[in-house]
Design an enzyme around this catalytic site. Structure first.
Site, short mmCIF file in Angstrom:
data_model
loop_
_atom_site.label_atom_id
_atom_site.label_comp_id
_atom_site.label_asym_id
_atom_site.label_seq_id
_atom_site.Cartn_x
_atom_site.Cartn_y
_atom_site.Cartn_z
N LYS A 136 0.88 -1.18 0.00
CA LYS A 136 0.00 0.00 0.00
C LYS A 136 0.92 1.23 0.00
CE LYS A 136 -4.30 1.04 2.33
NZ LYS A 136 -5.09 1.43 1.17
N1 PMP Z 1 -7.34 -2.20 -3.27
C1 PMP Z 1 -6.79 -1.00 -3.04
C2 PMP Z 1 -6.00 -0.35 -4.10
C3 PMP Z 1 -6.98 -0.38 -1.78
O1 PMP Z 1 -6.45 0.81 -1.54
C4 PMP Z 1 -7.78 -1.02 -0.81
C5 PMP Z 1 -8.04 -0.35 0.50
N2 PMP Z 1 -7.09 -0.64 1.46
C6 PMP Z 1 -8.29 -2.28 -1.09
C7 PMP Z 1 -8.06 -2.85 -2.35
C8 PMP Z 1 -9.07 -3.07 -0.08
O2 PMP Z 1 -8.20 -3.55 0.92
P1 PMP Z 1 -8.69 -3.76 2.41
O3 PMP Z 1 -9.85 -4.65 2.35
O4 PMP Z 1 -7.53 -4.38 3.12
O5 PMP Z 1 -9.05 -2.43 2.96
#
Ligand code: PMP
Length: 314
Positions: A157
């Site tokens: 991320k």
């Molecule tokens: N894809 C991206 C690009 C994101 O930024 C997020 C948000 N964190 C997600 C998917 C979903 O991930 P999560 O369920 O861990 O929040």
């Protein structure tokens, strides 16, 4: 958006106004940071704030940081403890969003990852829904492509990569859509701007595998488990073609911010009957019960913030 009162900054909890960086900060100029995002759910019956899967979030967070050559002594457990302390200091009795950030903090010129100082900050704010139409979102296929693993790893991320997400989101919203689906360089569906995606075809739930330049979402993992164990449906991880979205019966997006968002139209075409389908609807219900701590078998995912208070009162 409400401004937090406190922040975890340079090793301690300080007033938010003291958690400041200079404009030359490396991460601000070059995107050399990694972040996380998790939710806390306020259960008014239990008088408890439950942080949802914080250790899984912090594990991914520290892994993202490692990709950027950052090494911290923190562990998922110690970061969870810091976060619950921060939330107690804020005294929140509502749903919240927690934002940890690991960043290159040097105020210096020079594009690189090595020989720089790494810092972690954490803040939390009250937070409601993120996607406007959680039950009937209209999405488009973005003309942008998803960043590739060999460009900026999407499984981390990484802050700089979110310029890609911002292009995707803004073009979609300015064109009148709620969200956009973004394709890989090969033309497969990858994910949304900040959410993973699932479709239902002939009773089988399909989601792109983690090798399709997606973020390895914690909500995605949660949804897969709940679909299999609670709904008894088959979940398959395989590439999804663009036009399969036009033909599928149901489509939904998962994410910490988006939670489980039903997509009912894609590029002006109705998905299925054009209303939220039964699998999406049931998953949303079960997910809600789980995150609010109402399903005992999933309680290990809910970390209570006001533990001491509850125990003392018991
Ligand atoms: N894809 C991206 C690009 C994101 O930024 C997020 C948000 N964190 C997600 C998917 C979903 O991930 P999560 O369920 O861990 O929040």
């Amino acid at each position: 958006m409400e401004i937090p009162k406190y922040a975890f900054f340079r090793g301690k909890i300080v007033p938010y106004s003291e958690a400041k960086v200079g404009v030359l900060t490396h991460a601000l100029n070059y995107g050399t940071a990694a972040f996380g995002g998790m939710r806390g759910y306020w259960n008014s019956d239990d008088e408890q704030l439950y942080l949802f899967r914080p250790q899984d979030h912090f594990r991914r967070f520290l892994n993202s940081a490692r990709m950027l050559l950052m090494n911290f002594d923190y562990t998922p457990e110690s970061l969870t403890d810091i976060t619950t302390e921060l939330l107690r200091t804020e005294g929140y009795r509502c749903n919240v969003y927690v934002r940890p950030l690991a960043f290159k903090s040097d105020e210096s010129i020079g594009v690189k990852l090595h020989d720089l100082t790494d810092e972690i900050s954490i803040v939390a704010i009250p937070f409601g829904s993120y996607v406007k139409n959680e039950t009937n979102a209209h999405v488009t296929i973005s003309s942008w492509r998803r960043v590739d693993d060999n460009m900026i790893p999407a499984r981390g991320k990484i802050s700089g990569a979110y310029a890609n997400s911002a292009f995707i989101k803004t073009d979609a919203v300015l064109a009148g859509f709620d969200e956009a689906l973004v394709l890989t360089q090969e033309g497969h569906i990858s994910e949304g701007s900040a959410m993973n995606v699932f479709m239902v075809r002939d009773g089988v739930v399909v989601t792109p595998p983690i090798t399709e330049n997606i973020l390895e979402g914690i909500t995605r993992r949660t949804a897969i488990e709940l679909l299999r164990l609670e709904l008894g449906v088959t979940v398959v991880e395989r590439p999804i073609d663009r036009t399969e979205v036009y033909l599928c019966d149901e489509f939904f997006m998962t994410g910490t911010a988006a939670q489980i968002t039903a997509v009912t139209r894609v590029d002006y075409r109705p998905i299925g009957n054009g209303v939220m389908g039964p699998i999406t609807s049931r998953l949303r219900q079960v997910f809600d019960e789980v995150v609010y701590g109402r399903k005992p078998q999933y309680q290990p995912w809910n970390v209570p913030v006001y533990k001491e208070v509850t125990e003392a009162a018991a």
